[in-house]
Design an enzyme around this catalytic site. Structure first.
Site, PDB file in Angstrom:
ATOM      1  N   CYS A 180     -14.203   5.551 -27.980  1.00 45.85           N
ATOM      2  CA  CYS A 180     -15.480   6.234 -28.147  1.00 45.85           C
ATOM      3  C   CYS A 180     -16.245   6.424 -26.863  1.00 45.85           C
ATOM      4  CB  CYS A 180     -16.313   5.486 -29.175  1.00 45.85           C
ATOM      5  SG  CYS A 180     -15.622   5.765 -30.785  1.00 45.85           S
ATOM      6  N   GLU A 181     -15.699   7.116 -25.924  1.00 46.93           N
ATOM      7  CA  GLU A 181     -16.482   7.637 -24.803  1.00 46.93           C
ATOM      8  C   GLU A 181     -15.756   8.798 -24.142  1.00 46.93           C
ATOM      9  OE1 GLU A 181     -16.783   5.118 -21.256  1.00 46.93           O
ATOM     10  OE2 GLU A 181     -16.550   3.458 -22.660  1.00 46.93           O
ATOM     11  N   GLY A 217       0.740  -1.244   0.000  1.00 48.81           N
ATOM     12  CA  GLY A 217       0.000   0.000   0.000  1.00 48.81           C
ATOM     13  C   GLY A 217       0.773   1.298   0.000  1.00 48.81           C
ATOM     14  N   GLU A 246       3.781  -6.594   1.374  1.00 46.57           N
ATOM     15  CA  GLU A 246       3.215  -6.947   0.069  1.00 46.57           C
ATOM     16  C   GLU A 246       3.198  -5.760  -0.896  1.00 46.57           C
ATOM     17  OE1 GLU A 246       0.093 -10.341   1.622  1.00 46.57           O
ATOM     18  OE2 GLU A 246      -0.742  -8.412   1.057  1.00 46.57           O
TER      19      GLU A 246
HETATM   20  N1  LLP Z   1      -1.790  -6.847  -0.697  1.00 42.05           N
HETATM   21  C1  LLP Z   1      -3.130  -6.897  -0.858  1.00 42.05           C
HETATM   22  C2  LLP Z   1      -3.911  -7.817  -0.055  1.00 42.05           C
HETATM   23  C3  LLP Z   1      -3.742  -6.061  -1.800  1.00 42.05           C
HETATM   24  O1  LLP Z   1      -5.063  -6.094  -1.944  1.00 42.05           O
HETATM   25  C4  LLP Z   1      -2.951  -5.163  -2.579  1.00 42.05           C
HETATM   26  C5  LLP Z   1      -3.559  -4.280  -3.560  1.00 42.05           C
HETATM   27  C6  LLP Z   1      -1.553  -5.155  -2.365  1.00 42.05           C
HETATM   28  C7  LLP Z   1      -1.021  -6.017  -1.411  1.00 42.05           C
HETATM   29  C8  LLP Z   1      -0.627  -4.251  -3.111  1.00 42.05           C
HETATM   30  O2  LLP Z   1      -0.881  -2.912  -2.818  1.00 42.05           O
HETATM   31  P1  LLP Z   1       0.083  -1.759  -3.383  1.00 42.05           P
HETATM   32  O3  LLP Z   1       1.411  -1.886  -2.672  1.00 42.05           O
HETATM   33  O4  LLP Z   1       0.228  -1.957  -4.844  1.00 42.05           O
HETATM   34  O5  LLP Z   1      -0.635  -0.517  -3.058  1.00 42.05           O
HETATM   35  N2  LLP Z   1      -5.914  -0.859  -9.213  1.00 42.05           N
HETATM   36  C9  LLP Z   1      -5.707   0.107  -8.157  1.00 42.05           C
HETATM   37  C10 LLP Z   1      -4.986  -0.490  -6.991  1.00 42.05           C
HETATM   38  C11 LLP Z   1      -5.677  -1.695  -6.397  1.00 42.05           C
HETATM   39  C12 LLP Z   1      -4.921  -2.286  -5.246  1.00 42.05           C
HETATM   40  C13 LLP Z   1      -5.502  -3.575  -4.838  1.00 42.05           C
HETATM   41  N3  LLP Z   1      -4.808  -4.241  -3.784  1.00 42.05           N
HETATM   42  C14 LLP Z   1      -4.963   1.302  -8.737  1.00 42.05           C
HETATM   43  O6  LLP Z   1      -4.682   1.326  -9.922  1.00 42.05           O
HETATM   44  O7  LLP Z   1      -4.667   2.257  -8.020  1.00 42.05           O
END
Ligand code: LLP
Length: 417
Positions: free
Chosen positions: A345-346, A240, A276
């Site tokens: 197209c949007e 995150g 993670e």
């Molecule tokens: N661990 C879990 C359980 C997660 O659900 C996620 C991301 C991560 C780790 C990795 O998080 P990160 O370090 O990448 O923030 N598509 C969205 C982001 C969705 C994140 C979903 N979960 C975007 O483009 O901002």
């Protein structure tokens, strides 16, 4: 230089290569362009931050599932965090060590759980039914499932609601009020071994204090669980960490600052820390390189139309996300405020709104920065805009790391029907 920067001559560079030179060599546009060195340094920042602790860096493959990038991270010593059976298959193909793999998800399917237990990866329990499915899978493949309980610490990460996940009303994780039920059931199952707890607060987090808030709560859970005769080893604090999408020079917390907020509690309790990261591992390494098709004005608005679109990169359309945009070459043309839009197209098909740019000419290069995470991975073929090729600079050389998807790949899905 390493990564993306503007040279003294005003041209944009990716590592040692001028982006306009790269554009001449790459036959496709748009394309995703990466700095391998930047991926390496992002990983090493986590590794250095974790020095002195027992840890697993679980790269969140959902952010970017390019097999070449996955192999590279694996070779650097990364583990992997997965959310589907296919991601697990690809992680195995990339050579990730199963003892450094974590399988997450609120809707894991029976076949995915069987593969996960059989492969010996760590599995998160997300709900009552998920636990029951894990038990069935473990019995079926006749192996012990090593599991973590995903608990919602109910800490607000203060991010976009679509990517906030650790609150009590989230679709992820177990009901905390039902913890005792899980512990009692796990004790009855010889094929399920509880080894840790997991929490994930959300994505694009810019305040690391939320991680220590969550870690303190999670360590209380660990103490409570251990008091029941368990001996938990893993504290998984999820991913995150945000990045500086604005390019406004705001100082964002580093991996070291993140880890330092939880270091003492992890040491004191002799835990293995699992993190993670997805976005902070790969986002900054990459830009989407587009070509300007033309410039137009309608009403009081001006538009730069490029060949990339919401099919190629959907974050601005989907989350109102800001990703920094600039031209690849210096320009003395008058600056103007433009919406940067694609050909799809949007009206939601935009890469950036109200951006001040020197008025470009057709054929000019325009990049969308920080495109290494959740961009190619979320690309679609909407309007039959086929997914682009990917390239990186490796040891100073331009190398292709993914082929451009072709219309034939689509047509093949209808063969013989
Ligand atoms: N661990 C879990 C359980 C997660 O659900 C996620 C991301 C991560 C780790 C990795 O998080 P990160 O370090 O990448 O923030 N598509 C969205 C982001 C969705 C994140 C979903 N979960 C975007 O483009 O901002």
């Amino acid at each position: 230089g390493v990564g993306w920067y503007t040279g003294e001559n005003g041209y944009l560079y990716c590592d040692n290569l001028k982006v306009d030179d790269i554009r001449r060599q790459v036959p496709d546009s748009p394309f995703y362009m990466y700095s391998k060195e930047r991926v390496t340094s992002n990983f090493n920042a986590y590794k250095k931050a974790l020095d002195g602790l027992k840890y697993i860096i679980g790269y969140a493959v959902k952010a970017n599932n390019n097999l070449i990038i996955m192999k590279h991270l694996q070779q650097l010593g990364s583990g992997a965090v997965l959310v589907s059976g296919n991601e697990l298959k690809l992680a195995k193909a990339a050579g990730f060590d199963p003892s450094k793999i974590i399988f997450n998800g609120n809707g894991k399917l029976p076949w995915e759980l069987e593969l996960a237990v059989d492969s010996g990866v760590l599995i998160n329990i997300d709900s009552e039914f998920d636990f029951e499915n894990i038990v069935v899978a473990a019995k079926k493949v006749n192996k012990v499932a090593r599991v973590l309980l995903r608990i919602n610490p109910n800490v607000d990460p203060q991010v976009h609601p679509y990517i906030s996940t650790g609150l009590a009303g989230s679709k992820f994780g177990i009901r905390n009020t039902h913890l005792q039920w899980f512990l009692d059931e796990i004790k009855k199952q010889p094929k399920v071994l509880l080894v840790g707890v997991h929490s994930h607060l959300g994505s694009t987090i810019t305040k690391v204090s939320v991680f220590s808030d969550a870690a303190i709560i999670m360590c209380d859970f660990i103490k409570r669980i251990n008091a029941e005769g368990f001996k938990l080893q893993y504290l998984n604090i999820g991913g995150g960490l945000g990045i500086d999408y604005k390019h406004a020079g705001d100082a964002l917390p580093t991996p070291t600052e993140l880890i330092d907020t939880v270091r003492s509690i992890v040491k004191e309790m002799e835990l293995t820390l699992v993190i993670e990261p997805g976005r902070s591992m790969v986002a900054t390494s990459c830009a989407l390189v587009n070509t300007v098709t033309g410039v137009k004005t309608n009403g009081n608005k001006s538009f730069v139309v490029i060949d990339g679109s919401m099919s190629t990169l959907i974050r601005p359309s989907l989350y109102d996300a800001y990703q920094h945009i600039e031209l690849t070459a210096p320009s003395s043309a008058p600056k103007q405020v433009f919406d940067v839009v694609g050909p799809v197209c949007e009206s939601s098909d935009f890469l950036g709104l109200a951006r001040e740019l020197p008025t470009p000419k057709p054929g000019d290069g325009l990049v969308v920065h920080d495109a290494g995470a959740y961009c190619m991975a979320m690309a679609s073929t909407y309007n039959l805009k086929m997914r682009p090729s990917e390239w990186w600079v490796s040891e100073g050389q331009l190398k292709k790391i993914r082929h451009q998807e072709a219309l034939e790949d689509h047509v093949k899905l209808f063969e013989g029907l």
